[in-house]
Write a protein that holds these residues in place. Structure first.
Motif, PDB file in Angstrom:
ATOM      1  N   GLY A 103     -13.391  -4.165  62.209  1.00  0.00           N
ATOM      2  CA  GLY A 103     -13.750  -5.068  61.127  1.00  0.00           C
ATOM      3  C   GLY A 103     -15.146  -4.830  60.594  1.00  0.00           C
ATOM      4  N   ALA A 104     -15.984  -4.148  61.379  1.00  0.00           N
ATOM      5  CA  ALA A 104     -17.337  -3.835  60.920  1.00  0.00           C
ATOM      6  C   ALA A 104     -17.326  -2.762  59.840  1.00  0.00           C
ATOM      7  N   HIS A 105     -16.191  -2.081  59.685  1.00  0.00           N
ATOM      8  CA  HIS A 105     -16.081  -1.024  58.675  1.00  0.00           C
ATOM      9  C   HIS A 105     -14.787  -1.207  57.884  1.00  0.00           C
ATOM     10  N   PRO A 106     -14.683  -2.279  57.116  1.00  0.00           N
ATOM     11  CA  PRO A 106     -13.418  -2.595  56.432  1.00  0.00           C
ATOM     12  C   PRO A 106     -12.998  -1.559  55.408  1.00  0.00           C
ATOM     13  N   GLY A 107     -13.960  -0.841  54.846  1.00  0.00           N
ATOM     14  CA  GLY A 107     -13.621   0.122  53.808  1.00  0.00           C
ATOM     15  C   GLY A 107     -12.766   1.268  54.291  1.00  0.00           C
ATOM     16  N   ILE A 108     -12.791   1.524  55.573  1.00  0.00           N
ATOM     17  CA  ILE A 108     -12.084   2.683  56.110  1.00  0.00           C
ATOM     18  C   ILE A 108     -10.856   2.284  56.924  1.00  0.00           C
ATOM     19  N   ILE A 109     -10.590   0.980  57.058  1.00  0.00           N
ATOM     20  CA  ILE A 109      -9.501   0.514  57.931  1.00  0.00           C
ATOM     21  C   ILE A 109      -8.154   1.113  57.530  1.00  0.00           C
ATOM     22  N   ALA A 110      -7.840   1.111  56.238  1.00  0.00           N
ATOM     23  CA  ALA A 110      -6.531   1.602  55.800  1.00  0.00           C
ATOM     24  C   ALA A 110      -6.349   3.069  56.180  1.00  0.00           C
ATOM     25  N   ALA A 111      -7.385   3.878  55.981  1.00  0.00           N
ATOM     26  CA  ALA A 111      -7.297   5.297  56.322  1.00  0.00           C
ATOM     27  C   ALA A 111      -7.160   5.488  57.831  1.00  0.00           C
ATOM     28  N   LEU A 112      -7.882   4.683  58.599  1.00  0.00           N
ATOM     29  CA  LEU A 112      -7.818   4.779  60.049  1.00  0.00           C
ATOM     30  C   LEU A 112      -6.441   4.375  60.568  1.00  0.00           C
ATOM     31  N   ALA A 113      -5.883   3.325  59.968  1.00  0.00           N
ATOM     32  CA  ALA A 113      -4.619   2.774  60.458  1.00  0.00           C
ATOM     33  C   ALA A 113      -3.432   3.686  60.177  1.00  0.00           C
ATOM     34  N   THR A 114      -3.523   4.525  59.143  1.00  0.00           N
ATOM     35  CA  THR A 114      -2.386   5.372  58.767  1.00  0.00           C
ATOM     36  C   THR A 114      -2.517   6.797  59.289  1.00  0.00           C
ATOM     37  N   LEU A 115      -3.561   7.070  60.049  1.00  0.00           N
ATOM     38  CA  LEU A 115      -3.767   8.414  60.585  1.00  0.00           C
ATOM     39  C   LEU A 115      -2.842   8.650  61.781  1.00  0.00           C
TER      40      LEU A 115
END
Length: 233
Positions: A103-115
């Motif tokens: 949550g400290a880096h919300p901008g990258i969550i979507a990319a992280l979650a779909t990797l």
């Protein structure tokens, strides 16, 4: 006899910081916090003051960079005692740390979650730790991965939800159209306040407890279905 100074080595520190994997990842997080997960390697190179080709000495492409970012965050999440505690006890502090870290880096969550997990060693180790604990505790093997995915999906959603206003479900101008929802939303915030928690944190804790309890109870459903199948046979 005097020695000529080496003209190829200028005195003092280099004008730019030495490039490293850690510096690239740190800058990538900073850039993603501002621009989200759609930043380019060219933009990252500009932030670092290097040519894009210099990044390829450390990461073959953006997917590998994103994998490195996820690996660094996963390492920060930590173990939380899966080797010594039951899986459903260890998963609670793990989920809290996961939500806070990602949550400290919300901008990258979507990319992280779909990797895909296969691209990133730290996540494989983390998931293996959880899967081993669940298998050790007798959790049905065919339910382990769905259970992990369900918990992770909830945590990622909660990390994003923590960015929204606490009263984002409260009707304001149209409260008269939803009197039950309005009353329930007010009661939820009052309950959280009485427990010295934010509404977002209280919602997360309630949802996590309900989800884990449900996943534990689901094994009883599987057992009942297996018994019924055996009886019919």
């Amino acid at each position: 006899m005097t020695t000529e100074p080496d003209s190829k080595r200028p005195a003092g520190r280099p004008r730019t910081a030495v490039l490293s994997r850690e510096r690239i990842l740190e800058t990538a997080f900073t850039l993603a916090d501002v621009r989200g997960g759609d930043f380019t390697l060219a933009a990252l190179a500009r932030e670092l003051g290097v040519r894009p080709s210099a990044l390829h000495h450390y990461f073959a492409g953006k997917n590998e960079l994103i994998a490195g970012m996820r690996g660094q965050l996963t390492t920060r999440v930590g173990d939380h005692g899966f080797d010594s505690l039951s899986w459903h006890e260890a998963i609670v502090p793990w989920a809290r740390a996961y939500r806070q870290t990602f949550g400290a880096h919300p901008g990258i969550i979507a990319a992280l979650a779909t990797l895909p997990v296969d691209d990133e060693i730290e996540s494989i180790i983390d998931y293996e730790r959880i899967a081993a604990a669940m298998r050790r505790d007798g959790y049905p093997e065919h339910r382990i991965v769905p259970a992990i995915v369900a918990i992770e999906s909830f945590v990622i959603g909660s990390a994003l939800d923590s960015l929204a206003p606490e009263d984002n479900l409260r009707p304001v101008d149209n409260a008269r159209l939803a009197p039950h929802l309005t009353a329930a939303e007010h009661a939820a915030r009052a309950y959280a306040s009485a427990r010295a928690r934010s509404a977002v944190d209280e919602t997360f804790e309630f949802g996590l407890a309900a989800l884990v309890a449900g996943l534990v109870a689901a094994t009883e459903i599987d057992a009942a279905e297996a018994d019924a199948t055996g009886a019919r046979a």
